[in-house]
Design an enzyme around this catalytic site. Structure first.
Site, PDB file in Angstrom:
ATOM      1  N   LYS A  77       0.855  -1.195   0.000  1.00 31.58           N
ATOM      2  CA  LYS A  77       0.000   0.000   0.000  1.00 31.58           C
ATOM      3  C   LYS A  77       0.887   1.240   0.000  1.00 31.58           C
ATOM      4  O   LYS A  77       1.895   1.301   0.717  1.00 31.58           O
ATOM      5  CB  LYS A  77      -0.891   0.000   1.239  1.00 31.58           C
ATOM      6  CG  LYS A  77      -1.875   1.161   1.310  1.00 31.58           C
ATOM      7  CD  LYS A  77      -2.758   1.059   2.551  1.00 31.58           C
ATOM      8  CE  LYS A  77      -3.784   2.172   2.653  1.00 31.58           C
ATOM      9  NZ  LYS A  77      -4.602   2.078   3.877  1.00 31.58           N
ATOM     10  N   SER A 152      -9.674   2.115   3.133  1.00 34.05           N
ATOM     11  CA  SER A 152      -8.812   2.849   2.251  1.00 34.05           C
ATOM     12  C   SER A 152      -7.811   1.974   1.502  1.00 34.05           C
ATOM     13  O   SER A 152      -7.254   2.414   0.494  1.00 34.05           O
ATOM     14  CB  SER A 152      -8.025   3.898   3.047  1.00 34.05           C
ATOM     15  OG  SER A 152      -7.160   3.264   3.978  1.00 34.05           O
ATOM     16  N   SER A 176      -9.732  -0.217   7.412  1.00 29.81           N
ATOM     17  CA  SER A 176      -9.216  -0.174   6.047  1.00 29.81           C
ATOM     18  C   SER A 176      -8.538  -1.423   5.531  1.00 29.81           C
ATOM     19  O   SER A 176      -8.211  -1.485   4.342  1.00 29.81           O
ATOM     20  CB  SER A 176      -8.252   0.990   5.893  1.00 29.81           C
ATOM     21  OG  SER A 176      -8.977   2.171   5.760  1.00 29.81           O
TER      22      SER A 176
HETATM   23  N1  GLN Z   1     -12.812   4.470   6.570  1.00 25.17           N
HETATM   24  C1  GLN Z   1     -12.202   4.897   7.784  1.00 25.17           C
HETATM   25  C2  GLN Z   1     -11.761   6.324   7.653  1.00 25.17           C
HETATM   26  O1  GLN Z   1     -12.050   6.899   6.673  1.00 25.17           O
HETATM   27  C3  GLN Z   1     -11.050   4.021   8.119  1.00 25.17           C
HETATM   28  C4  GLN Z   1      -9.863   4.336   7.333  1.00 25.17           C
HETATM   29  C5  GLN Z   1      -8.701   3.486   7.725  1.00 25.17           C
HETATM   30  O2  GLN Z   1      -8.849   2.483   8.399  1.00 25.17           O
HETATM   31  N2  GLN Z   1      -7.527   3.915   7.312  1.00 25.17           N
HETATM   32  O3  GLN Z   1     -11.133   6.878   8.508  1.00 25.17           O
END
Ligand code: GLN
Length: 478
Positions: A77, A152, A176
């Site tokens: 990532k 994400s 995420s």
């Molecule tokens: N969707 C969540 C956010 O927008 C989690 C994102 C993540 O785990 N990096 O913060």
């Protein structure tokens, strides 16, 4: 999808170099707009990959063991530092930034013999649940091209689902890893906070951020976790805990395991087909000799607001380092230093990132700190205590991973609250620091993947993975 064992066998029967070339070819044919347009990769690290593949081939030619991931193509990532490729965190503000070092997780994968193919698309600074917040364009779900892959770490989930990489690294701050794994029909593991080093991770919310693997199956996840886990002198929050052999732990049967079913995860808003799939999974666990235990996690409903106060507060502080001086983009037309800071941040950050910096700065400001930030810290403890209590009565928790199947692009982008609710089942485990994972457990009648969430206590990955394996094995029989 290919497993680690299959990839290793191919690297040994042929060469790791040929295997890497085949993966690069597949990516060239299918990832771009002329192929399926998945757009999971932001950059390839060809030179580094082929040098490593040659090293593996040389060792294997001499009959030496090149490691548990010998020749296995993996990808990272784009929030983790890795030399030989740019690191953007999905943001324009980091355009042109080349990290001069490797994240510990990246270094460990390569030391185990893995071949690093490149960097994967993600929501900007890991903020999002659909990958639509990447400054470099969205990612498509390989299982349903008209759907989002989740976020994400959408690129990390999609690259495994599409067979571009055998395993990938993602990060999970509030869901995420687990949510995109569920959306793309792959396995994703959130290790206990402190289990895997965060050194070299571009920080979003440091008390919540974790690095973890995406794989085709549970046994591969155990292999990856064994490679990644362990204390790191470069990360003061990494835990001084012995690293178990998570693969060996998988051999123990699940009979007698106490499986907690948290009632708060089955309320209003849960898609009926997902509910049915989770209930089937629970029946399957019972049939394998698990004892189902009703659990209540009463503070669950505070998890989303608590997470969004704390995560944005930490983000506003972490993202202050992007000022045009040290990394990436610098706005060129400013007369003064402060104008340069302002313009760089104005041009470099996307809308969601700006929204979060504003929210976080607000809740940390002198007049509001006690009402928001401090209060959220207190509620975080209550959420964590729910889990500590629950794990005195059960060994793992099993619940839905997402309230809905993968949705369509554009469905939630204009409604941040609707997007934040996509994480309703994932953020509580993030706040509590416990481990969790998503395991595929069927599909909707339209063929969209469904994931089930298994959560374990702090450093309870072995038991969690065993439950995950049992769930995976019952799919094969269905
Ligand atoms: N969707 C969540 C956010 O927008 C989690 C994102 C993540 O785990 N990096 O913060």
């Amino acid at each position: 999808m290919q497993t680690i064992a299959e990839a290793r066998a191919q690297a040994q029967a042929g060469t790791a170099t040929a295997l890497a070339e085949r993966h690069f070819q597949l990516i060239a044919e299918q990832d771009g707009p002329d192929g399926l347009g998945i757009h999971s990769f932001l950059a390839l690290s060809r030179e580094r990959a082929l040098a490593q593949a040659a090293r593996v081939d040389e060792l294997q030619a001499k009959g030496q063991n090149a490691g548990p991931l010998a020749g296995v193509p993996v990808a990272i990532k784009d929030v983790l530092a890795m030399t030989g490729a740019p690191a953007t965190a999905g943001s324009k503000i980091l355009a042109g930034y080349q990290p001069p070092y490797d994240a510990t997780a990246v270094r460990k994968l390569e030391a185990a013999g893995a071949v690093l193919l490149g960097k994967l698309n993600c929501d900007e600074f890991a903020m999002g649940s659909s990958n639509e917040n990447s400054a470099y364009g969205p990612v498509r779900n390989p299982r349903a091209l008209d759907r989002v892959p989740g976020g994400s770490s959408g690129g990390s989930a999609a690259a495994v689902a599409a067979g571009f990489a055998v395993a990938t690294l993602g990060t999970d701050t509030g869901g995420s890893i687990r949510q995109p794994a569920a959306f793309c029909g792959v396995v994703g593991v959130l290790p206990t906070y402190g289990r895997v080093s965060r050194f070299g991770l571009i920080a979003f919310a440091s008390s919540l951020d974790r690095v973890g693997p995406f794989t085709a199956n549970v046994s591969d996840a155990a292999t990856l976790l064994t490679v990644l886990a362990g204390q790191d002198p470069l990360d003061a929050t990494s835990a001084d805990r012995p690293v178990e052999d998570f693969s060996a732990a998988l051999a123990r049967p699940v009979e007698g395991l106490r499986v907690g079913v948290p009632e708060e995860y089955f309320g209003e808003g849960l898609d009926p087909e997902i509910r049915a799939a989770i209930e089937r999974t629970l029946d399957g666990l019972r049939a394998r000799g698990c004892e189902l235990v009703k659990i209540s996690l009463p503070h669950t409903r505070y998890a989303i607001p608590t997470y969004y106060v704390l995560a944005t507060a930490e983000a506003s502080s972490n993202l202050s380092r992007f000022d045009g001086v040290r990394f990436g983009l610098r706005s060129s037309e400013s007369q003064t230093l402060s104008a340069m800071f302002r313009r760089t941040r104005e041009e470099g950050f996307g809308a969601e990132v700006k929204r979060r910096i504003l929210l976080g700065t607000y809740s940390l400001s002198a007049g509001y700190y006690d009402a928001y930030y401090r209060k959220a810290q207190q509620v975080r403890m209550l959420v964590a205590r729910d889990f500590l209590d629950a794990f005195t009565r059960c060994d793992v928790l099993v619940a839905p991973m997402t309230p809905t199947p993968p949705f369509k692009p554009g469905e939630k982008v204009d409604d941040p609250m609707a997007m934040y609710l996509a994480d309703i089942y994932s953020v509580a485990a993030s706040l509590a620091g416990i481990c969790g994972m998503s395991v595929p457990c069927g599909e909707t009648k339209d063929g969209l993947p469904i994931g089930v969430q298994v959560m374990g206590p702090h450093f309870g990955e072995s038991t969690m993975l065993r439950a995950g394996l049992a769930i995976e094995q019952m799919q094969e029989k269905m």
